[in-house]
Design a protein around this motif. Sequence first.
Motif, PDB file in Angstrom:
ATOM      1  N   TRP A 115       0.662  -1.245   0.066  1.00  0.00           N
ATOM      2  CA  TRP A 115       0.150  -0.015   0.025  1.00  0.00           C
ATOM      3  C   TRP A 115       0.982   1.310  -0.038  1.00  0.00           C
ATOM      4  N   PHE A 116       0.219   2.197  -0.578  1.00  0.00           N
ATOM      5  CA  PHE A 116       0.708   3.524  -0.557  1.00  0.00           C
ATOM      6  C   PHE A 116      -0.107   4.881  -0.283  1.00  0.00           C
ATOM      7  N   SER A 117       0.483   5.769   0.451  1.00  0.00           N
ATOM      8  CA  SER A 117      -0.169   6.881   0.827  1.00  0.00           C
ATOM      9  C   SER A 117      -0.384   7.838  -0.450  1.00  0.00           C
ATOM     10  N   SER A 118       0.097   7.659  -1.122  1.00  0.00           N
ATOM     11  CA  SER A 118      -0.088   8.606  -2.297  1.00  0.00           C
ATOM     12  C   SER A 118       0.172   7.844  -3.714  1.00  0.00           C
ATOM     13  N   ALA A 119      -0.356   8.552  -4.932  1.00  0.00           N
ATOM     14  CA  ALA A 119      -0.119   7.749  -6.345  1.00  0.00           C
ATOM     15  C   ALA A 119       1.484   8.176  -6.460  1.00  0.00           C
ATOM     16  N   ARG A 120       1.804   9.312  -6.013  1.00  0.00           N
ATOM     17  CA  ARG A 120       3.499   9.547  -6.275  1.00  0.00           C
ATOM     18  C   ARG A 120       4.211   8.707  -5.851  1.00  0.00           C
ATOM     19  N   ASP A 121       3.983   8.148  -4.520  1.00  0.00           N
ATOM     20  CA  ASP A 121       4.984   7.156  -3.926  1.00  0.00           C
ATOM     21  C   ASP A 121       4.662   5.962  -4.485  1.00  0.00           C
TER      22      ASP A 121
END
Length: 186
Positions: free
Chosen positions: A66-72
């Motif tokens: 999982w990622f907290s942002s699309a950028r990550d």
Amino acid sequence: MRFTVATAILAATLVLAGCQKEEDAMMPSPYALTADAMGRYCGMNVLEHPGPKGQIILQDIPEPIWFSSARDTVAFTMLPEEPKDVAAIYVSDMGAAPSWGEPGAQNWIDATKAFYVIGSKVRGGMGAEEAVPFSSERAARDFAARNGGQVTGFEEIPKDYVLGTGASEYGAGIETESHGEAQTHG
């Protein structure tokens, strides 16, 4: 002769369509976002951050990263030390999101086919610049018209935008989006 050419074109089209369906069938389905999702890089609950989220599914691991942002999410694909056996990459479709603060639990789109707005005045999780994903180019262009930035595809997102820090040449701002409108936070 015309019939033979037409038949050959039809056959080639069907073969290509079959390959695309086979490729899509091999890609694992996205997981629904839950309160158990913890961000790969921040170690925090993904739901604690506004804006689009991401998930990457590796070939031999049956759970998403999982990622907290699309950028990550995009950064993961660019970093040489991260695994490269990616089976699927999904990001939130912000065109289908209820709001910036609630990006949705199941409106995932293939990250490699999304349209991204980079350099907008809207900030993602942790107050960082965001690559805001949309399934529709029109929705991405509408978002960019309201919030600044430029529309790009997955492969065209500049590495320095994703891996850099601070304001960039793509745009700068300190705003977050709420109910479709940008709100300044001070």
